[in-house]
Write a protein that holds these residues in place. Structure first.
Motif, PDB file in Angstrom:
ATOM      1  N   SER A 243       3.992  10.228  -5.781  1.00  0.00           N
ATOM      2  CA  SER A 243       4.406  11.984  -6.155  1.00  0.00           C
ATOM      3  C   SER A 243       5.578  11.870  -6.700  1.00  0.00           C
TER       4      SER A 243
ATOM      5  N   TYR B  21      -0.400   4.883   1.194  1.00  0.00           N
ATOM      6  CA  TYR B  21      -0.791   5.160   0.099  1.00  0.00           C
ATOM      7  C   TYR B  21      -0.875   6.669  -0.689  1.00  0.00           C
ATOM      8  N   GLY B  22       0.146   6.475  -1.507  1.00  0.00           N
ATOM      9  CA  GLY B  22       0.673   7.393  -1.863  1.00  0.00           C
ATOM     10  C   GLY B  22      -0.125   7.149  -3.730  1.00  0.00           C
ATOM     11  N   ASN B  23       0.464   8.430  -4.292  1.00  0.00           N
ATOM     12  CA  ASN B  23      -0.198   8.195  -5.427  1.00  0.00           C
ATOM     13  C   ASN B  23       1.059   8.044  -6.388  1.00  0.00           C
TER      14      ASN B  23
ATOM     15  N   ASN C 146       2.749   4.185  -8.222  1.00  0.00           N
ATOM     16  CA  ASN C 146       1.842   4.461  -7.403  1.00  0.00           C
ATOM     17  C   ASN C 146       1.087   2.919  -6.173  1.00  0.00           C
ATOM     18  N   TRP C 147       0.656   2.625  -5.193  1.00  0.00           N
ATOM     19  CA  TRP C 147      -0.037   1.872  -4.961  1.00  0.00           C
ATOM     20  C   TRP C 147      -0.463   0.459  -5.549  1.00  0.00           C
ATOM     21  N   SER C 148      -1.685   1.503  -5.698  1.00  0.00           N
ATOM     22  CA  SER C 148      -3.234   1.346  -6.717  1.00  0.00           C
ATOM     23  C   SER C 148      -3.660   0.116  -7.282  1.00  0.00           C
ATOM     24  N   ASN C 149      -2.794   0.800  -8.521  1.00  0.00           N
ATOM     25  CA  ASN C 149      -2.943   0.911 -10.068  1.00  0.00           C
ATOM     26  C   ASN C 149      -1.514   0.470 -10.685  1.00  0.00           C
TER      27      ASN C 149
ATOM     28  N   ALA D  98       2.794   4.089  -2.154  1.00  0.00           N
ATOM     29  CA  ALA D  98       4.102   4.270  -3.709  1.00  0.00           C
ATOM     30  C   ALA D  98       5.307   4.400  -3.649  1.00  0.00           C
TER      31      ALA D  98
ATOM     32  N   TYR E 192       4.565   6.755 -13.260  1.00  0.00           N
ATOM     33  CA  TYR E 192       5.615   8.356 -13.634  1.00  0.00           C
ATOM     34  C   TYR E 192       6.923   8.415 -13.590  1.00  0.00           C
TER      35      TYR E 192
ATOM     36  N   ARG F  20       1.033  -0.926   0.026  1.00  0.00           N
ATOM     37  CA  ARG F  20       0.342  -0.171   0.083  1.00  0.00           C
ATOM     38  C   ARG F  20       0.569   1.352   0.197  1.00  0.00           C
TER      39      ARG F  20
ATOM     40  N   ASN G  35       0.286   2.498 -11.745  1.00  0.00           N
ATOM     41  CA  ASN G  35       0.179   3.625 -12.807  1.00  0.00           C
ATOM     42  C   ASN G  35       2.071   4.308 -12.307  1.00  0.00           C
TER      43      ASN G  35
END
Length: 124
Positions: free
Chosen positions: A105, A101-103, A52-55, A33, A59, A31, A57
């Motif tokens: 960044s 829970y990061g996206n 990121n952690w969820s999907n 990033a 960057y 969970r 993705n």
């Protein structure tokens, strides 16, 4: 105690490749990033890439797009950075970091946990 340990750095000629690993202990990264940053002598720490952690993705900084690839293995609690077509300007200490829970960044202060870094030197 949370530890992030980078490995895989070293000296490589321009055009070569390296694969960095970041092994995390003391917490699970499923969970988090995960990001890679780098810092060259006399310069600020700069963003390289994050996932990121969820999907899943990703960057990338423009300077590494098409050359670097981040991946993660949650089962091994490890994140990787495959670096191809290395350039002398990629020379820096590379750090991995975790953001719960990061996206993904690009800001260093978004990350709660950091490794000690691994040196990457690219000769011309």
């Amino acid at each position: 105690q949370v530890q992030l340990v980078e490995s895989g750095g070293g000296l490589v000629q321009a055009g070569g490749s390296l694969r960095l690993s970041c092994a995390v202990s003391g917490r699970t990264i499923s969970r988090d990033a995960m990001g890679w940053f780098r810092q060259a002598p006399g310069k600020d720490r700069e963003f390289v890439v994050a996932i990121n952690w969820s999907n899943g993705n990703t960057y990338y900084a423009d300077s590494v797009k098409g050359r670097f690839t981040i991946s993660r293995d949650n089962a091994k609690n490890t994140v990787y950075l495959q670096m191809n077509s290395l350039k002398p300007e990629d020379t820096a200490v590379y750090y991995c970091a975790a953001d719960h829970y990061g996206n993904g960044s690009s800001r260093p202060n978004a990350y709660e946990y950091w490794g000690q870094g691994t040196q990457v030197t690219v000769s011309s």
